[in-house]
Design an enzyme around this catalytic site. Structure first.
Site, PDB file in Angstrom:
ATOM      1  N   CYS A 248       0.852  -1.196   0.000  1.00  9.41           N
ATOM      2  CA  CYS A 248       0.000   0.000   0.000  1.00  9.41           C
ATOM      3  C   CYS A 248       0.884   1.242   0.000  1.00  9.41           C
ATOM      4  O   CYS A 248       1.820   1.349   0.801  1.00  9.41           O
ATOM      5  CB  CYS A 248      -0.905   0.002   1.231  1.00  9.41           C
ATOM      6  N   CYS A 251       0.240   3.121   3.643  1.00  7.74           N
ATOM      7  CA  CYS A 251       0.590   2.553   4.950  1.00  7.74           C
ATOM      8  C   CYS A 251       1.606   1.428   4.834  1.00  7.74           C
ATOM      9  O   CYS A 251       2.024   0.866   5.838  1.00  7.74           O
ATOM     10  CB  CYS A 251      -0.664   2.060   5.686  1.00  7.74           C
ATOM     11  N   CYS A 273      -4.681   0.655   0.159  1.00  5.98           N
ATOM     12  CA  CYS A 273      -5.602  -0.259   0.827  1.00  5.98           C
ATOM     13  C   CYS A 273      -7.047   0.043   0.427  1.00  5.98           C
ATOM     14  O   CYS A 273      -7.484   1.194   0.472  1.00  5.98           O
ATOM     15  CB  CYS A 273      -5.527  -0.085   2.345  1.00  5.98           C
ATOM     16  N   CYS A 279      -6.112   0.822   6.824  1.00  4.34           N
ATOM     17  CA  CYS A 279      -5.047   1.719   6.372  1.00  4.34           C
ATOM     18  C   CYS A 279      -4.835   2.841   7.395  1.00  4.34           C
ATOM     19  O   CYS A 279      -3.707   3.134   7.787  1.00  4.34           O
ATOM     20  CB  CYS A 279      -5.423   2.308   5.015  1.00  4.34           C
TER      21      CYS A 279
END
Lengths: 309, 372, 208
Positions: A248, A251, A273, A279
């Protein structure tokens, strides 16, 4: 708290959670039978709801029938709490049931969802309510309800295996990427609703109770906790889920389902995400991805350049 | 820097404000009243009541106004209200034979007791736009009919006297089932359906869909050789039995349109040659809907009458499953909801298959080059 | 019993707060069915006439209405109970157990499971839910439960069930998906044994 809610002044009063008590009883009876026969689609007399068919009326009727004043509700669409239909359904329950709502997966006692299962492992006592457009896994192989009902009665699922095998013959692998059929507790073939097959393994032996509501098609079905849920496959072509090449961008999570976001008209894109709560929690815990805002401030031009694939 | 799109709630609120603004339109014009709609767009109001299955002209008119004239949206609004209403009981069947008909025509007899009564019909109007209607010219009152107020003999009853048409109820009339007919808004649907539920589904069904299906039977997709035995429009009394009182009490009168189609039938192993019936009954004045309903009802009886089921209009599951416009519009329009999670899964699959395809082509051309 | 007494009994002893109590009872039933063999409280204020127990009464008022034919077994039936069910839920009482959606019985007078509605192969949901008043939910002989809703095995010890209960359940489990869903109640406590649960005697205990 009063059991009646006035909407729009004195003109009309609606019961707690909108549905009248007789309708709730009818749906509750269907839910109990559905839990007792995992994966079997219980017909129910679906009501007209104040939102359109195909927009979650089945899930809304299930949620309205189980919800009580102690519940905490989370509603997601595409994994996100802030998609318009999720916002609209959440607002509906705040209005007609006055319940607490949350975006945090772990705080919710009821999670109504369209197209995703949260990334965070669900807990005992939680109920996941799926909105289902077409509950019949055999529908696209056999359009007639009278026929598919017989096939379920006789446990005659050969047609489904033939279809999946034709995919393999033609494309080299099974070409079903979402609404991927599962076998529940060794008896009923079931449609998991249009979740990506990435989420199928989360249904297996879940701690949470999973309820499925199809309003337009008038069916309710269920998977109790700790129930075997197997995605259909073949020995030489075992079931496998989607994988993503990169984590992602916000994150840094790996092994989660990602949305592809188009950044510009020159092919620039990023993957983030789909589960917004997951997230946000990770970022609150200090996890960072390539394009998360605080990193991006440092080298804006560079990171954006990297996003272009 | 990337900031995820937020603010669904604000967007929805703004959209609703804009809807309210467009609905009101030019503020210098008076807002249209519900009474005006009931009186002057009566057939729109009738259609909303029919397909919402709720007889409530003012509420139907409000729904038309709220929906900005979108009929299916108005039907949806009224149905969503209907579903919350408690049920007090079932009425007696309405007796359309006792109807004070404003219109009654038969295509099967030149003249019949009570005569052909044209009533307020568009038939025989020349479809020329009428500039007089732009303004507010005075309209003279309609002439009163001589025989007004008397019930008219039903055409089907005339044929029944000769035993040339099937009975409305196949069994012994003294053994007619007494329980109220089914209600598909309160019970799960199951195929095959009993005729009472089927007729309910058709009465609520989309006018355009039934019209197209009825039309298809006339063009040879499951021909039923129909004659419009009778069409009548007028008010009937709605009565409920009150067990405590021991007699039926009138709740009031409603306007309905009834159509009895008379269809040729060659007979079967069990049944002698005779005419059969197709039945249509609709709230308000809606001849097109009642006729289409009667055609489709007769087509759907193919199995019961031992006819081959070959055409769409004879296929009960197909017709009933797709006749409901509120269901249909919901599901068609739900395609505009986000589907990006599933689309992502498909994107991934297409990219993967595309890569495999290109790899295969490369290896094939490599092999070819090596061979040359 | 005079009519006046009958009607007083019939109109009293229902829920104080119908909407929220029915929701609470249903949630207990739902959780119990989802996790067979676990014990749950029925958060209700009912006081049905004898001999119907409060747990059975709470389930009846929460789940039954004119759409659900009810069958009353010996030890759950009386004029008072019938009048109460009629007033509180409007549920019709039927003579044939296989026509019932809900059946209320005492453990000592349980009908054969296959005398109840088992549903059909096409519509297995059209079956009876059997509510059994037992002496207690704990302290009886050990039964082993397995199946959906159970992580491995779960042991339960309801008291007062017929000796052939596990044998009847095994015979009935062979008919799956057809079958009867059972709720055991004692006072305002309950557990559920849906048809998907395989019930067997704890043979080790019996051997030792």
């Amino acid at each position: 708290m009063s059991a009646a809610t006035a909407l729009g002044g004195d003109l009309a009063t609606y019961n707690f959670a909108y549905l009248d008590e007789q309708t709730k009883r009818m749906i509750r009876r269907a839910i109990l039978k559905a839990i007792a026969i995992p994966g079997y689609q219980v017909p129910f007399a679906s009501r007209e709801m104040p939102m359109p068919y195909g927009w979650g009326t089945g899930g809304v009727q299930v949620t309205a029938s189980i919800i009580g004043p102690q519940d905490v509700l989370k509603v997601i669409d595409q994994g996100a709490d802030d998609t318009t239909n999720a916002v609209s359904i959440r607002a509906f329950f705040q209005k007609v049931a006055n319940v607490s709502v949350t975006t945090k997966t772990r705080e919710a006692s009821i999670i109504q969802t369209r197209h995703r299962i949260p990334e965070e492992k669900l807990q005992a006592g939680q109920v996941l309510v799926y909105q289902v457009p077409i509950p019949e896994p055999l529908r696209f192989l056999e359009p007639r309800e009278t026929e598919t009902r017989k096939m379920h009665a006789l446990e005659e699922y050969g047609l489904m295996h033939v279809k999946l095998y034709e995919d393999i013959a033609r494309h080299g692998h099974i070409a079903t990427t979402y609404a991927y059929p599962v076998l529940v507790s060794g008896r009923y073939v079931m449609d998991p609703s249009p979740t990506p097959k990435f989420d199928n393994p989360k249904m297996d032996m879940s701690e949470a109770l999973q309820l499925f509501g199809a309003g337009r098609e008038k069916r309710i079905y269920a998977i109790p906790p700790h129930t075997k849920v197997v995605s259909l496959d073949f020995e030489d072509h075992p079931f496998e889920i989607q994988t993503f090449d990169e984590p992602c961008a916000l994150c840094g999570a790996e092994g989660v389902y990602l949305d592809e976001v188009i950044l510009d008209d020159r092919g620039g894109r990023m993957f983030v995400c789909s589960d917004t709560d997951h997230c946000e929690s990770r970022r609150a815990d200090g996890h960072r991805g390539r394009l998360s805002p605080d990193e991006a401030y440092a080298g804006h031009g560079k990171t954006e350049g990297e996003a272009v694939r | 820097m990337y900031v995820a799109v937020k603010g669904g709630e604000a967007a929805i609120a703004n959209a609703h404000k804009m809807l309210a603004d467009r609905r009101r339109g030019d503020r210098s014009l008076p807002s249209i009243t519900v009474e005006q709609l009931v009186e002057q767009l009566a057939l729109a109001v009738d259609r909303v009541m029919a397909e919402a299955s709720l007889y409530a002209p003012e509420l139907a008119a409000l729904a038309v106004k709220q929906a900005r004239g979108d009929m299916i949206e108005a039907i949806f609004l009224l149905r969503a209200y209907r579903t919350t209403l408690p049920r007090f009981g079932a009425s007696q069947p309405v007796e359309t034979g006792e109807m004070i008909a404003e219109r009654r025509v038969s295509a099967t007899y030149k003249d019949l007791p009570g005569g052909q009564v044209l009533g307020p019909t568009f038939d025989y109007t020349h479809r020329l736009l009428d500039p007089a209607l732009v303004g507010d010219e005075a309209v003279e009152a309609a002439p009163a009919r001589e025989s007004e107020g008397e019930p008219l003999t039903r055409v089907a009853d005339i044929l029944a006297q000769e035993d040339l048409i099937e009975r409305a109820y196949a069994g012994d009339p003294t053994e007619m089932p007494q329980e109220p007919s089914g209600d598909l808004t309160r019970e799960p649907m199951e195929f095959p359906m009993a005729r009472d539920l089927r007729l309910q589904a058709l009465a609520r069904g989309d006018e355009g869909f039934l019209l197209a299906l009825g039309y298809s039977t006339q063009r040879g997709y499951g021909r039923t050789h129909p004659f419009a035995g009778e069409i009548r429009i007028g008010e009937v009394e709605v009565e409920v039995d009150v067990p405590e009182l021991g007699f039926a009490v009138s709740l009031g009168r409603i306007r309905v349109t009834e159509c009895q189609m008379v269809n040729q039938f060659a007979g079967s192993a069990k049944l002698p040659p005779q005419f059969t019936r197709g039945y249509g009954l609709v709230f308000g004045q809606s001849e097109r809907k009642a006729m289409a309903m009667a055609l489709v009802d007769r087509s759907l009886r193919a199995g019961e009458l031992g006819e081959d089921r070959v055409a769409p209009a004879q296929d009960e599951e197909f017709v009933i499953s797709h006749a409901d416009n509120v269901q249909a519009t919901g599901f068609v329009e739900h395609l505009k909801l986000p589907h990006y999670v599933d689309f992502q899964a498909e994107l991934d699959l297409v990219r993967r298959m595309r890569a495999e395809f290109e790899a295969r082509q490369r290896s094939e051309s490599d092999t070819q080059e090596a061979a040359e | 019993m005079t009519e006046a007494v009958l009607s007083t009994l019939a109109v009293s002893g229902g829920f104080n707060d119908p909407v929220f109590e029915a929701q609470g009872v249903f949630r207990a039933l739902m959780d119990a069915t989802a996790r067979p063999g676990t014990l749950h409280d029925l958060p209700a204020s009912v006081a049905p006439p004898a001999p119907l127990g409060p747990g059975s009464g709470a389930i009846a008022v929460s789940m039954c209405d004119p759409d659900t034919p009810v069958w009353l077994g010996d030890g759950a039936d009386s004029e008072g109970v019938r009048a109460w069910l009629s007033f509180q839920c409007g549920a019709p009482v039927v003579q044939e157990p296989d026509k019932s959606t809900f059946a209320f019985v005492r453990a000592g007078a349980m009908p054969a499971l296959n005398a109840l509605a088992l549903g059909t192969q096409e519509y297995p949901d059209r079956s009876t839910t059997l509510v059994v008043e037992v002496e207690a939910l704990e302290g009886g002989p050990r039964l082993i439960l397995e199946g959906p809703g159970i992580d491995g095995q779960r042991t339960v010890k309801p008291m007062g069930l017929p000796e052939d209960f596990a044998a009847q359940r095994s015979a009935s489990r062979a008919l799956f998906p057809r079958g009867v869903d059972i709720v055991l109640v004692a006072g305002l406590r309950m557990m559920a044994l849906p048809r998907s649960t395989v019930v067997s005697h704890d043979n080790e205990t019996e051997a030792g």
